[in-house]
Design a protein around this motif. Structure first.
Motif, PDB file in Angstrom:
ATOM      1  N   GLU A 181     -23.645   7.915   8.793  1.00 24.54           N
ATOM      2  CA  GLU A 181     -23.972   7.150   9.959  1.00 24.54           C
ATOM      3  C   GLU A 181     -22.691   6.712  10.643  1.00 24.54           C
ATOM      4  O   GLU A 181     -21.649   6.590  10.015  1.00 24.54           O
ATOM      5  CB  GLU A 181     -24.848   5.958   9.592  1.00 24.54           C
ATOM      6  N   ALA A 182     -22.776   6.467  11.910  1.00 24.76           N
ATOM      7  CA  ALA A 182     -21.654   5.960  12.692  1.00 24.76           C
ATOM      8  C   ALA A 182     -22.170   4.796  13.524  1.00 24.76           C
ATOM      9  O   ALA A 182     -23.258   4.863  14.081  1.00 24.76           O
ATOM     10  CB  ALA A 182     -21.084   7.052  13.589  1.00 24.76           C
ATOM     11  N   GLN A 183     -21.413   3.741  13.575  1.00 22.76           N
ATOM     12  CA  GLN A 183     -21.848   2.562  14.303  1.00 22.76           C
ATOM     13  C   GLN A 183     -21.577   2.693  15.787  1.00 22.76           C
ATOM     14  O   GLN A 183     -20.527   3.187  16.189  1.00 22.76           O
ATOM     15  CB  GLN A 183     -21.121   1.322  13.805  1.00 22.76           C
ATOM     16  N   MET A 184     -22.526   2.231  16.584  1.00 20.35           N
ATOM     17  CA  MET A 184     -22.314   2.131  18.024  1.00 20.35           C
ATOM     18  C   MET A 184     -21.713   0.750  18.277  1.00 20.35           C
ATOM     19  O   MET A 184     -22.213  -0.243  17.762  1.00 20.35           O
ATOM     20  CB  MET A 184     -23.622   2.276  18.784  1.00 20.35           C
ATOM     21  N   GLU A 185     -20.658   0.711  19.047  1.00 19.50           N
ATOM     22  CA  GLU A 185     -20.019  -0.548  19.388  1.00 19.50           C
ATOM     23  C   GLU A 185     -20.164  -0.788  20.880  1.00 19.50           C
ATOM     24  O   GLU A 185     -19.939   0.114  21.683  1.00 19.50           O
ATOM     25  CB  GLU A 185     -18.543  -0.516  19.019  1.00 19.50           C
ATOM     26  N   CYS A 186     -20.546  -1.990  21.220  1.00 17.70           N
ATOM     27  CA  CYS A 186     -20.649  -2.363  22.624  1.00 17.70           C
ATOM     28  C   CYS A 186     -19.988  -3.724  22.775  1.00 17.70           C
ATOM     29  O   CYS A 186     -20.513  -4.731  22.305  1.00 17.70           O
ATOM     30  CB  CYS A 186     -22.120  -2.415  23.048  1.00 17.70           C
ATOM     31  N   LYS A 187     -18.812  -3.728  23.396  1.00 16.70           N
ATOM     32  CA  LYS A 187     -18.047  -4.957  23.559  1.00 16.70           C
ATOM     33  C   LYS A 187     -17.705  -5.153  25.021  1.00 16.70           C
ATOM     34  O   LYS A 187     -17.402  -4.195  25.727  1.00 16.70           O
ATOM     35  CB  LYS A 187     -16.764  -4.897  22.741  1.00 16.70           C
ATOM     36  N   TYR A 197     -21.651  -7.060  21.260  1.00 12.47           N
ATOM     37  CA  TYR A 197     -23.095  -6.989  21.422  1.00 12.47           C
ATOM     38  C   TYR A 197     -23.587  -5.964  20.411  1.00 12.47           C
ATOM     39  O   TYR A 197     -23.422  -4.770  20.595  1.00 12.47           O
ATOM     40  CB  TYR A 197     -23.451  -6.562  22.847  1.00 12.47           C
ATOM     41  N   GLN A 198     -24.163  -6.434  19.298  1.00 13.84           N
ATOM     42  CA  GLN A 198     -24.426  -5.543  18.178  1.00 13.84           C
ATOM     43  C   GLN A 198     -25.890  -5.192  17.950  1.00 13.84           C
ATOM     44  O   GLN A 198     -26.197  -4.359  17.106  1.00 13.84           O
ATOM     45  CB  GLN A 198     -23.809  -6.116  16.902  1.00 13.84           C
ATOM     46  N   LEU A 199     -26.808  -5.786  18.685  1.00 14.58           N
ATOM     47  CA  LEU A 199     -28.226  -5.489  18.482  1.00 14.58           C
ATOM     48  C   LEU A 199     -28.732  -4.537  19.564  1.00 14.58           C
ATOM     49  O   LEU A 199     -28.879  -4.917  20.723  1.00 14.58           O
ATOM     50  CB  LEU A 199     -29.056  -6.782  18.503  1.00 14.58           C
ATOM     51  N   LEU A 200     -29.007  -3.308  19.172  1.00 13.76           N
ATOM     52  CA  LEU A 200     -29.515  -2.316  20.117  1.00 13.76           C
ATOM     53  C   LEU A 200     -30.939  -2.680  20.505  1.00 13.76           C
ATOM     54  O   LEU A 200     -31.789  -2.869  19.639  1.00 13.76           O
ATOM     55  CB  LEU A 200     -29.465  -0.920  19.496  1.00 13.76           C
ATOM     56  N   GLN A 201     -31.204  -2.787  21.807  1.00 14.50           N
ATOM     57  CA  GLN A 201     -32.519  -3.177  22.299  1.00 14.50           C
ATOM     58  C   GLN A 201     -33.278  -2.018  22.938  1.00 14.50           C
ATOM     59  O   GLN A 201     -34.496  -1.937  22.839  1.00 14.50           O
ATOM     60  CB  GLN A 201     -32.375  -4.309  23.324  1.00 14.50           C
ATOM     61  N   ALA A 202     -32.553  -1.130  23.598  1.00 13.02           N
ATOM     62  CA  ALA A 202     -33.179   0.010  24.267  1.00 13.02           C
ATOM     63  C   ALA A 202     -32.129   1.095  24.464  1.00 13.02           C
ATOM     64  O   ALA A 202     -30.934   0.813  24.515  1.00 13.02           O
ATOM     65  CB  ALA A 202     -33.760  -0.410  25.618  1.00 13.02           C
ATOM     66  N   LEU A 203     -32.594   2.337  24.573  1.00 11.75           N
ATOM     67  CA  LEU A 203     -31.684   3.471  24.707  1.00 11.75           C
ATOM     68  C   LEU A 203     -32.357   4.542  25.563  1.00 11.75           C
ATOM     69  O   LEU A 203     -33.555   4.758  25.452  1.00 11.75           O
ATOM     70  CB  LEU A 203     -31.390   4.018  23.310  1.00 11.75           C
ATOM     71  N   ALA A 204     -31.572   5.172  26.409  1.00 10.74           N
ATOM     72  CA  ALA A 204     -32.079   6.272  27.231  1.00 10.74           C
ATOM     73  C   ALA A 204     -31.021   7.369  27.278  1.00 10.74           C
ATOM     74  O   ALA A 204     -29.821   7.105  27.201  1.00 10.74           O
ATOM     75  CB  ALA A 204     -32.396   5.797  28.643  1.00 10.74           C
ATOM     76  N   ILE A 205     -31.476   8.592  27.395  1.00  9.79           N
ATOM     77  CA  ILE A 205     -30.587   9.744  27.529  1.00  9.79           C
ATOM     78  C   ILE A 205     -30.771  10.295  28.933  1.00  9.79           C
ATOM     79  O   ILE A 205     -31.890  10.401  29.422  1.00  9.79           O
ATOM     80  CB  ILE A 205     -30.908  10.812  26.477  1.00  9.79           C
ATOM     81  N   GLY A 206     -29.654  10.618  29.575  1.00  6.55           N
ATOM     82  CA  GLY A 206     -29.723  11.133  30.935  1.00  6.55           C
ATOM     83  C   GLY A 206     -28.512  11.976  31.273  1.00  6.55           C
ATOM     84  O   GLY A 206     -27.743  12.378  30.392  1.00  6.55           O
ATOM     85  N   LYS A 207     -28.343  12.211  32.550  1.00  5.46           N
ATOM     86  CA  LYS A 207     -27.221  12.986  33.065  1.00  5.46           C
ATOM     87  C   LYS A 207     -26.351  12.088  33.932  1.00  5.46           C
ATOM     88  O   LYS A 207     -26.854  11.258  34.688  1.00  5.46           O
ATOM     89  CB  LYS A 207     -27.719  14.155  33.913  1.00  5.46           C
ATOM     90  N   ALA A 208     -25.063  12.264  33.827  1.00  5.15           N
ATOM     91  CA  ALA A 208     -24.130  11.477  34.641  1.00  5.15           C
ATOM     92  C   ALA A 208     -24.083  12.038  36.057  1.00  5.15           C
ATOM     93  O   ALA A 208     -23.875  13.230  36.247  1.00  5.15           O
ATOM     94  CB  ALA A 208     -22.743  11.509  34.023  1.00  5.15           C
ATOM     95  N   GLY A 209     -24.292  11.166  37.028  1.00  4.43           N
ATOM     96  CA  GLY A 209     -24.115  11.555  38.419  1.00  4.43           C
ATOM     97  C   GLY A 209     -22.633  11.679  38.731  1.00  4.43           C
ATOM     98  O   GLY A 209     -21.772  11.348  37.908  1.00  4.43           O
TER      99      GLY A 209
END
Length: 110
Positions: free
Chosen positions: A1-7, A13-25
């Motif tokens: 496993e690898a941790q996602m970091e959001c700072k 901010y360590q609690l993942l609440q929602a996630l989406a996959i998309g394309k970068a404009g």
């Protein structure tokens, strides 16, 4: 496993609440220095209440490229096979492969 970091601004901010996959404009791709229409992951994180796994009212959105996620898993796997870290049972139940929980640097949002 690898941790996602959001700072942001020194806050983790360590609690993942929602996630989406998309394309970068094109504008986002330019900011991230990636090719337009590259696959990205957009994740909403919340800050945890002290000593709990409950979210506070503070949140942040972080964006990761699929390539940086793949690289984080490759690095974690390499560390594992090089004997760094230890954790639970092996997946094949034979206990014949390295068990990892190395503190490999996770991937960080851009």
């Amino acid at each position: 496993e690898a941790q996602m970091e959001c700072k942001k601004d020194g806050i983790n901010y360590q609690l993942l609440q929602a996630l989406a996959i998309g394309k970068a404009g094109s504008s986002l791709a330019t900011k991230l220095k990636i090719i337009s229409q590259s696959d990205i992951v957009i994740a909403l994180f919340a800050q945890a209440q002290e000593g709990k796994h409950e979210p506070t009212g503070d949140s942040a959105i972080c964006i990761y490229t699929i390539k940086e996620i793949e690289l984080a898993f490759e690095n974690k796997t390499r560390d594992c096979w090089n004997g760094k870290g230890f954790s639970g049972l092996s997946f094949d139940g034979q206990n014949n492969r390295p068990k990892c929980n190395a503190q490999t640097k996770g991937f960080q949002s851009m």
